[in-house]
Design a protein around this motif. Sequence first.
Motif, short mmCIF file in Angstrom:
data_model
loop_
_atom_site.label_atom_id
_atom_site.label_comp_id
_atom_site.label_asym_id
_atom_site.label_seq_id
_atom_site.Cartn_x
_atom_site.Cartn_y
_atom_site.Cartn_z
N PRO A 34 0.84 -1.21 0.00
CA PRO A 34 0.00 0.00 0.00
C PRO A 34 0.87 1.26 0.00
N GLY A 35 0.54 2.17 -0.90
CA GLY A 35 1.28 3.42 -1.01
C GLY A 35 2.48 3.36 -1.94
N GLN A 36 2.86 2.16 -2.40
CA GLN A 36 4.01 2.03 -3.28
C GLN A 36 3.73 2.66 -4.64
N GLU A 37 4.68 3.42 -5.14
CA GLU A 37 4.50 4.15 -6.39
C GLU A 37 5.29 3.49 -7.52
N PHE A 38 4.78 3.63 -8.74
CA PHE A 38 5.48 3.13 -9.92
C PHE A 38 4.91 3.84 -11.13
N THR A 39 5.62 3.72 -12.24
CA THR A 39 5.22 4.38 -13.48
C THR A 39 4.86 3.34 -14.54
N VAL A 40 4.20 3.81 -15.59
CA VAL A 40 3.88 2.94 -16.72
C VAL A 40 5.17 2.39 -17.32
N LYS A 41 6.17 3.22 -17.44
CA LYS A 41 7.46 2.81 -18.02
C LYS A 41 8.09 1.67 -17.21
N GLU A 42 8.06 1.78 -15.89
CA GLU A 42 8.65 0.75 -15.04
C GLU A 42 7.95 -0.59 -15.21
N ALA A 44 6.10 -1.52 -17.83
CA ALA A 44 6.31 -1.99 -19.19
C ALA A 44 7.67 -2.68 -19.31
N GLU A 45 8.70 -2.10 -18.70
CA GLU A 45 10.03 -2.71 -18.73
C GLU A 45 10.06 -4.02 -17.96
#
Length: 242
Positions: A34-42, A44-45
Motif C-alpha cells: 500500500p502506497g508504493q509508487e510506480f510508473t507505466v514505463k517501469e 512496461a520494462e
Amino acid sequence: MPGTGGNGAVTRSTLRQQIADALRDEVLAGRLQPGQEFTVKEIAEQYGVSATPVREALVDLSAQGLLDADQHRGFRVHEYSLADYRGMIEARGLVTDGLFHRYLDEKSDISRAARAALEARADDPRTAATVLAGVRRRGEEAERAAAAGDLNILIGYDLRFWRELSNLFGNPYLSDFLHRLRVQSWVCAVQYLRTVDLRGRLWAEHTALVDALARRDADAAHEIVTAYNAHSLALIERLAAG
C-alpha cells in the motif's frame, strides 16, 4: 472487419487483462505494498511489453479501486483503512445475504428465473444441486489452504469459489460487483494477515455454505455468512491493534 485488425485488438485486450491480473496478484501477494509508487514505463520494462497495454491495465485497476492515479507521478497502490474494511464487510454481507434469500425464496420471480437459467446452461441438463457440487470442490481446496495458513493459495481458491458461486445465480452484474468487492477486501486484509502465522485462524466454512444452499436452507446460509463476516472483521481488528 479486416482479420488482422481484429486479431490485433484481441491480442492487445488479452495482454491488457493479463497485465492487470498479474499486478492484482502482486498486490494480493504483498509484493506491491500500500502506497508504493510506480510508473507505466517501469511496469512496461518489467513485463517486456509496450506502454499502451500497461497504461490500459493500470487504468482498469484504478477503476477497480486498487490503484490511485497521479497525473505527474504515475500510479500507487491504494491504501485502505480499517474503516474501509468494515464497510466492505458490511457491503458484501448485504449482497450475499440478499442474493441467497431471493434465490431460495420459492415465491420469488427472481428465484425461479435464476434456477431456470442455471438449469438451461447445463449440458446434461444438470440440476442446481449437481452444479453446486462443482463449486463445493473449489470450496474444499480453499478450506485446505485455510487450515494450512497458506494465504496465497487460499486467496486464489476463495476468489474462484465466490466467483463461481455467484455466477450460478444468473446475474453477471451482481457477480462482477461481488467479485470486485471481494478482491478489494482481500487487498485491504493482506497487509495485516501477512504479519502472523495463520494456521487455524482463517475462515474455512466454504463447504458448509454450499451444503446449506443445496438444502435450500436460507437461514443456515445467512448464519454461515454472518459468522464468516464477524470472524473476518474481528481477526483484522485484532491484528490492526497489534
